[in-house]
Write an enzyme that holds these catalytic residues in place. Structure first.
Site, PDB file in Angstrom:
ATOM      1  N   CYS A 255       0.496  -1.707   0.032  1.00 25.54           N
ATOM      2  CA  CYS A 255       0.386   0.188  -0.095  1.00 25.54           C
ATOM      3  C   CYS A 255       0.433   0.994   0.279  1.00 25.54           C
ATOM      4  O   CYS A 255       1.684   1.562  -0.977  1.00 25.54           O
ATOM      5  CB  CYS A 255      -0.915  -0.093   0.949  1.00 25.54           C
ATOM      6  SG  CYS A 255      -2.070   0.590   1.032  1.00 25.54           S
TER       7      CYS A 255
ATOM      8  N   HIS B  21      -4.139  -5.434   0.391  1.00 22.33           N
ATOM      9  CA  HIS B  21      -4.206  -5.787   2.098  1.00 22.33           C
ATOM     10  C   HIS B  21      -4.406  -7.254   2.001  1.00 22.33           C
ATOM     11  O   HIS B  21      -5.484  -7.499   1.430  1.00 22.33           O
ATOM     12  CB  HIS B  21      -4.752  -4.809   3.526  1.00 22.33           C
ATOM     13  CG  HIS B  21      -3.883  -3.516   2.787  1.00 22.33           C
ATOM     14  ND1 HIS B  21      -3.437  -3.438   3.483  1.00 22.33           N
ATOM     15  CD2 HIS B  21      -4.418  -2.428   2.566  1.00 22.33           C
ATOM     16  CE1 HIS B  21      -3.166  -2.099   3.415  1.00 22.33           C
ATOM     17  NE2 HIS B  21      -3.920  -1.365   2.344  1.00 22.33           N
TER      18      HIS B  21
END
Length: 496
Positions: free
Chosen positions: A333, A435
């Site tokens: 991320c 994620h």
């Protein structure tokens, strides 16, 4: 209409979240439909729900314990600290705005209706709701503004269990002081719980009797200190200064996650720490980075500040040395964004820098946008990833990010009928927005086997079943809580 019980604490870190999870599992196992509820959470570990909304990771764990899908109704307001600028306020799963603490508390009337509507939604769906408070209910400067402790207890008519952490010391003073400061609301507290006790519980009996005599509130249980519960913590303070879990001998694998100032979603790596023969370290030390089998730059709530921090402290140079030595480097991320050539923020959404040079390991270019991506997705590995062999489809993941990164070549991501590409790989470096990817057993096993093979170590054909491991951990922890608390009294509170 649901019955409700509320767990509050004498302060942050008392263990409220895991006690709520345990109660959710105990009520589920007793045959009730049960749900967690925390009106306002402040955390950088978050999760994407079935509605594609963002909630605190602790409420996702509690929903898992209850046997239901995590929902925005379980945590209608989430505060994500952005440092001195305040916190991003997430309302019903979507960003509202960044506010200072002062502005947030002045605008209680904006947020309280969401708390009420979320409660009513759960109240109509479930038989029992286990509510979690936040911090301490005795913050007397916030009594009129708070929307998460006694205000919720009054709204829901929930009896309150007040938890004190004896491991920090001064537990009886904390319980007594909290009760004394609550004034009229003290009548809502129906029992004290002492958590994280080490030693012979009989030693506490005189103190338990005295605190009951002083307050009129009984101690309904003493929960022992349990090391290695097997369930992730919500607060980054729980990571300590160096290491989370490990079992690395001369034949093990060491993974270092950079302990960024604004680290978020570090629960992404919990499954790795559960694997036998894996040491997971949170560190910025040169020695850890340069003696790792894999280095990970995690997610962050302030990508630019953490990127500049890595440059200013010389960690970026250490990363360059690590890559030159052949140590794989991965970015998750915000970490993925840092690995690229440039991060553009033309509207200064995250910082006062309109453009910042990245670490330059990848060709990726990121542009911050005002809209936030929160999606549950499935993904298929379509491109090469360093030291990960094999094809993987139906990887269960989620995305939470403000920026958009051009390109994408290693994952084909599916959201309903739509698909797009994510992630980039170059040499021994790769990054992704996905994620939860390490929660997928086959992908995680392939990564670890690839790292073992690189060092000439024996590969393992199977790793842990992470879902089963989590479920077993919830069951074991719940059994400990059930033995420690007066459950008959708790059930009587639910029906009174």
């Amino acid at each position: 209409m649901a019955a409700a019980i509320m767990v509050q604490g004498t302060g942050s870190g008392a263990g409220k979240s895991l006690i709520v999870a345990a109660l959710c599992r105990l009520f589920k196992n007793a045959g009730y439909s049960v749900a967690p509820f925390k009106s306002q959470n402040m955390a950088l570990n978050s999760y994407v729900t079935i509605e594609s909304g963002e909630i605190g990771r602790a409420q996702a764990l509690q929903a898992e314990a209850a046997g239901i899908p995590p929902s925005i109704y379980h945590n209608p307001i989430l505060l994500k600290s952005e440092g001195s600028s305040g916190s991003q306020v997430v309302v019903m799963g979507k960003p509202f705005k960044t506010m200072t603490a002062s502005d947030y508390y002045k605008n209680k009337e904006l947020f309280w209706p969401y708390v009420v509507s979320a409660w009513e939604e759960l109240n109509n769906r479930y038989e029992i709701i286990v509510i979690e408070g936040a911090g301490s209910p005795a913050e007397i400067n916030l009594t009129e503004q708070e929307i998460v402790n006694m205000a919720v207890a009054r709204l829901t008519s929930a009896p309150v269990l007040l938890v004190g952490d004896i491991d920090k010391g001064g537990v009886f003073a904390s319980l007594y002081g909290t009760a004394a400061l609550l004034k009229e609301d003290v009548k809502l507290i129906k029992g004290f719980v002492i958590n994280k006790f080490r030693g012979d519980v009989n030693i506490l009996i005189p103190g338990n009797v005295m605190i009951t005599d002083l307050t009129g509130i009984p101690v309904i249980g003493v929960i022992p200190y349990v090391s290695g519960i097997g369930l992730e913590e919500e607060d980054s303070l729980a990571l300590g200064s160096h290491f989370e879990s490990g079992d690395r001998t001369g034949t093990g694998v060491k993974i270092t996650v950079l302990r960024l100032n604004y680290i978020s979603n570090f629960t992404d790596f919990h499954a790795l720490s559960c694997e036998p023969g894996v040491e997971l370290v949170y560190s910025l030390r040169d020695n850890d980075i340069l003696n790792s089998d894999l280095v990970i730059i995690p997610g962050t709530k302030n990508t630019v500040k953490d990127l500049l921090f890595l440059k200013e402290t010389g960690v970026s140079g250490v990363l360059q040395r690590a890559v030159t030595q052949g140590i794989p480097l991965m970015g998750m991320c915000g970490g993925y964004q840092m690995l690229g050539k440039v991060i553009s923020d033309p509207d200064m959404i995250e910082s006062r820098h309109r453009e910042v040079r990245g670490l330059g390991f990848l060709d990726a270019e990121t542009v911050f946008e005002s809209s936030k991506v929160t999606l549950r997705v499935t993904a298929k590995k379509t491109g090469g990833i360093p030291f990960i062999d094999g094809e993987f489809d139906n990887l269960d993941c989620y995305e939470i990010h403000m920026g958009q990164t051009k390109g994408g070549s290693i994952f084909k991501v599916r959201v309903g009928d739509e698909t797009y590409m994510d992630g980039e790989s170059k040499g021994g470096v790769w990054g992704t927005y996905l994620h939860g990817i390490f929660d997928n057993d086959t992908f995680r096993a392939a990564l670890l086997d690839g790292l073992r093979a690189k060092r000439g170590l024996k590969q393992t054909s199977t790793g842990i079943n992470y879902i089963k491991l989590r479920n077993d951990a919830i069951e074991c922890w719940s059994a400990t809580v059930a033995k420690s608390l007066d459950m008959d009294l708790i059930y009587s509170l639910l029906i009174s």
